[in-house]
Design a protein around this motif. Sequence first.
Motif, mmCIF file in Angstrom:
data_model
loop_
_atom_site.group_PDB
_atom_site.id
_atom_site.type_symbol
_atom_site.label_atom_id
_atom_site.label_comp_id
_atom_site.label_asym_id
_atom_site.label_seq_id
_atom_site.Cartn_x
_atom_site.Cartn_y
_atom_site.Cartn_z
ATOM 1 N N THR A 129 -10.272 24.632 32.441
ATOM 2 C CA THR A 129 -10.911 23.394 32.014
ATOM 3 C C THR A 129 -11.039 23.373 30.497
ATOM 4 O OG1 THR A 129 -12.156 23.312 34.073
ATOM 5 C CG2 THR A 129 -12.932 21.914 32.282
ATOM 6 N N ALA A 130 -10.330 22.451 29.868
ATOM 7 C CA ALA A 130 -10.384 22.327 28.413
ATOM 8 C C ALA A 130 -11.316 21.178 28.043
ATOM 9 C CB ALA A 130 -8.998 22.085 27.844
ATOM 10 N N ASN B 201 -3.542 17.107 22.693
ATOM 11 C CA ASN B 201 -3.888 17.969 23.837
ATOM 12 C C ASN B 201 -4.245 17.172 25.086
ATOM 13 O OD1 ASN B 201 -4.133 20.823 22.501
ATOM 14 N ND2 ASN B 201 -5.159 19.410 21.112
ATOM 15 N N ARG B 202 -3.781 15.926 25.156
ATOM 16 C CA ARG B 202 -4.197 15.037 26.245
ATOM 17 C C ARG B 202 -3.862 15.556 27.631
ATOM 18 N NH1 ARG B 202 -0.799 10.623 23.776
ATOM 19 N NH2 ARG B 202 1.259 11.525 23.872
ATOM 20 N N GLN C 73 -9.939 17.850 29.811
ATOM 21 C CA GLN C 73 -10.504 17.221 30.994
ATOM 22 C C GLN C 73 -11.870 16.583 30.732
ATOM 23 O OE1 GLN C 73 -9.646 20.980 33.095
ATOM 24 N NE2 GLN C 73 -9.034 19.638 34.768
ATOM 25 N N LEU C 74 -12.479 16.948 29.591
ATOM 26 C CA LEU C 74 -13.786 16.390 29.263
ATOM 27 C C LEU C 74 -13.920 16.309 27.754
ATOM 28 C CD1 LEU C 74 -17.075 16.796 30.979
ATOM 29 C CD2 LEU C 74 -17.070 17.441 28.589
ATOM 30 N N VAL C 75 -14.557 15.240 27.281
ATOM 31 C CA VAL C 75 -14.785 15.046 25.851
ATOM 32 C C VAL C 75 -16.286 15.051 25.611
ATOM 33 C CG1 VAL C 75 -14.419 13.500 23.895
ATOM 34 C CG2 VAL C 75 -12.657 13.696 25.666
ATOM 35 N N LEU C 76 -16.721 15.902 24.694
ATOM 36 C CA LEU C 76 -18.126 16.037 24.319
ATOM 37 C C LEU C 76 -18.239 15.562 22.870
ATOM 38 C CD1 LEU C 76 -20.892 17.102 25.230
ATOM 39 C CD2 LEU C 76 -20.175 19.363 24.455
ATOM 40 N N LYS D 115 -13.390 12.006 31.269
ATOM 41 C CA LYS D 115 -14.840 12.195 31.378
ATOM 42 C C LYS D 115 -15.386 12.429 29.973
ATOM 43 C CE LYS D 115 -14.446 12.397 35.870
ATOM 44 N NZ LYS D 115 -14.146 11.161 36.492
ATOM 45 N N THR D 116 -16.520 11.785 29.675
ATOM 46 C CA THR D 116 -17.102 11.877 28.333
ATOM 47 C C THR D 116 -18.611 12.036 28.410
ATOM 48 O OG1 THR D 116 -15.356 10.412 27.512
ATOM 49 C CG2 THR D 116 -17.274 10.701 26.104
#
Length: 127
Positions: A9-10, A51-52, A56-59, A84-85
């Motif tokens: 999970t990146a 890196n799309r 898997q998640l943007v913080l 997901k953000t």
Amino acid sequence: MPENRSARTAVLLAEDDGGIRFLLKTLLEQAGYAVIEAANGEEAVKAYIGNRDVIQLVLLDVMMPKKTSKEVCEEIGKINPDVKTILMSGYPKEVLQGRGLLEEGVAFLSKPVDPQELLKKMSELLS
């Protein structure tokens, strides 16, 4: 703490404060996430584009130089509307909503971010 996700999970971590970014990166890596860093909104968009296939998640910090989180979310959303953000800010949620920087229903955490709350929210969004 969530199960160890190893590098499966990146997460894109966009935070302009270097100290906060370091602490969050350390927390996420210890929890088993692979972390891609950005220090401002422009870097965040470039990092996502590059890196799309793995992110898997943007913080995101809401208030960043060069692009706000809203602008970043709009640009990333054109590439992947399902990403997901989680947004973070030291400003109260109501202030951000009043300025049009935070939409209703978006995952949001107040700073200082509680590590367990962050990991729990991430786990919820990713499951």
